[in-house]
Write a protein that holds these residues in place. Sequence first.
Motif, PDB file in Angstrom:
ATOM      1  N   LEU A   1       0.853  -1.184   0.000  1.00 41.93           N
ATOM      2  CA  LEU A   1       0.000   0.000   0.000  1.00 41.93           C
ATOM      3  C   LEU A   1       0.893   1.240   0.000  1.00 41.93           C
ATOM      4  N   ALA A   2       0.725   2.091  -1.010  1.00 42.02           N
ATOM      5  CA  ALA A   2       1.642   3.216  -1.200  1.00 42.02           C
ATOM      6  C   ALA A   2       1.519   4.267  -0.112  1.00 42.02           C
ATOM      7  N   GLY A   3       0.295   4.535   0.339  1.00 40.28           N
ATOM      8  CA  GLY A   3       0.093   5.540   1.366  1.00 40.28           C
ATOM      9  C   GLY A   3      -0.604   6.785   0.847  1.00 40.28           C
ATOM     10  N   LEU A   4      -0.888   7.693   1.769  1.00 38.12           N
ATOM     11  CA  LEU A   4      -1.600   8.931   1.477  1.00 38.12           C
ATOM     12  C   LEU A   4      -0.616  10.088   1.328  1.00 38.12           C
ATOM     13  N   MET A   5      -0.952  11.018   0.445  1.00 36.41           N
ATOM     14  CA  MET A   5      -0.142  12.215   0.263  1.00 36.41           C
ATOM     15  C   MET A   5      -0.348  13.143   1.464  1.00 36.41           C
ATOM     16  N   PRO A   6       0.695  13.402   2.268  1.00 36.93           N
ATOM     17  CA  PRO A   6       0.525  14.295   3.420  1.00 36.93           C
ATOM     18  C   PRO A   6       0.222  15.725   2.966  1.00 36.93           C
ATOM     19  N   ALA A   7      -0.586  16.416   3.736  1.00 33.89           N
ATOM     20  CA  ALA A   7      -0.914  17.803   3.419  1.00 33.89           C
ATOM     21  C   ALA A   7       0.357  18.649   3.414  1.00 33.89           C
ATOM     22  N   GLY A   8       0.531  19.429   2.363  1.00 32.91           N
ATOM     23  CA  GLY A   8       1.671  20.324   2.270  1.00 32.91           C
ATOM     24  C   GLY A   8       2.992  19.654   1.963  1.00 32.91           C
ATOM     25  N   ALA A   9       2.965  18.379   1.615  1.00 32.26           N
ATOM     26  CA  ALA A   9       4.210  17.642   1.377  1.00 32.26           C
ATOM     27  C   ALA A   9       4.851  18.056   0.062  1.00 32.26           C
ATOM     28  N   ASP A  10       6.157  17.866  -0.014  1.00 30.69           N
ATOM     29  CA  ASP A  10       6.903  18.045  -1.256  1.00 30.69           C
ATOM     30  C   ASP A  10       6.614  16.822  -2.129  1.00 30.69           C
ATOM     31  N   GLN A  11       5.808  16.999  -3.167  1.00 30.89           N
ATOM     32  CA  GLN A  11       5.374  15.852  -3.959  1.00 30.89           C
ATOM     33  C   GLN A  11       6.538  15.142  -4.637  1.00 30.89           C
ATOM     34  N   GLU A  12       7.539  15.891  -5.059  1.00 33.18           N
ATOM     35  CA  GLU A  12       8.694  15.252  -5.691  1.00 33.18           C
ATOM     36  C   GLU A  12       9.400  14.326  -4.703  1.00 33.18           C
ATOM     37  N   GLN A  13       9.529  14.774  -3.453  1.00 35.28           N
ATOM     38  CA  GLN A  13      10.165  13.941  -2.437  1.00 35.28           C
ATOM     39  C   GLN A  13       9.322  12.706  -2.128  1.00 35.28           C
ATOM     40  N   ILE A  14       8.002  12.874  -2.108  1.00 37.75           N
ATOM     41  CA  ILE A  14       7.106  11.745  -1.859  1.00 37.75           C
ATOM     42  C   ILE A  14       7.277  10.683  -2.945  1.00 37.75           C
ATOM     43  N   TRP A  15       7.284  11.104  -4.207  1.00 39.94           N
ATOM     44  CA  TRP A  15       7.424  10.152  -5.304  1.00 39.94           C
ATOM     45  C   TRP A  15       8.815   9.522  -5.324  1.00 39.94           C
ATOM     46  N   HIS A  16       9.829  10.307  -4.989  1.00 41.42           N
ATOM     47  CA  HIS A  16      11.193   9.763  -4.929  1.00 41.42           C
ATOM     48  C   HIS A  16      11.280   8.681  -3.853  1.00 41.42           C
ATOM     49  N   THR A  17      10.685   8.946  -2.692  1.00 40.05           N
ATOM     50  CA  THR A  17      10.689   7.961  -1.607  1.00 40.05           C
ATOM     51  C   THR A  17       9.941   6.700  -2.017  1.00 40.05           C
ATOM     52  N   LEU A  18       8.793   6.881  -2.651  1.00 40.92           N
ATOM     53  CA  LEU A  18       8.008   5.723  -3.085  1.00 40.92           C
ATOM     54  C   LEU A  18       8.799   4.872  -4.071  1.00 40.92           C
ATOM     55  N   ARG A  19       9.431   5.505  -5.042  1.00 40.70           N
ATOM     56  CA  ARG A  19      10.219   4.745  -6.024  1.00 40.70           C
ATOM     57  C   ARG A  19      11.345   3.975  -5.346  1.00 40.70           C
TER      58      ARG A  19
END
Length: 202
Positions: free
Chosen positions: A105-123
């Motif tokens: 399960l990938a998880g939820l996008m945190p409010a105000g998060a840096d989306q690029e960092q979120i996707w980098h972490t997921l990858r």
Amino acid sequence: MPRFAANLSMLFTEAPFPERFALAAEAGFRGVEYLFPYPWKPEALKARLEHYNLTQVLFNMPPGNWDAGERGIACLPDRVDEFREGVAEAIRYARILGCDQVNCLAGLMPAGADQEQIWHTLRDNVRWAAGELERAGIRLCLEAINSRVDMPGFVLDTSGKVVDLIRQLDSPNLRLQYDIYHMQIMEGDLIRTLERLGPPAG
């Protein structure tokens, strides 16, 4: 020929969880899945499977604090160590249960998060998990879950996002877990979508 497994988290809920294995077998199922095995000892679950001649076909990796609303931690930069511990725990359970695939399960996008960092972490997390699971002989699935009704903010909410990630990582051990309920809500046109997705869909 389609093969159906009973999801014991959603079916036979009139009975306590340990009794649902018997009900699934009585209903003619030969495979079962459920959200999470971790509240129970794997040896006890294995005994249920063997007693009722059932195969464990799937379960999810640890999702973080499910009761508090978390829906996976694979995308969270400050939870990488916990994610890796969860991969090890999923492998331990899968080996004992004889299960050859698990879902992340990938998880939820945190409010105000840096989306690029979120996707980098997921990858990075998915790449690492796919390798660990492949060495254990276990397939890693990624499920797209609708963000309109059930999980607002879920990072991987379309089949296209999952397939793009799988193709970026180019791992033979990654598959899309295609849930027609979620994808009918998000995309519709299911047959043509499956034809377009091709081999990554599983």
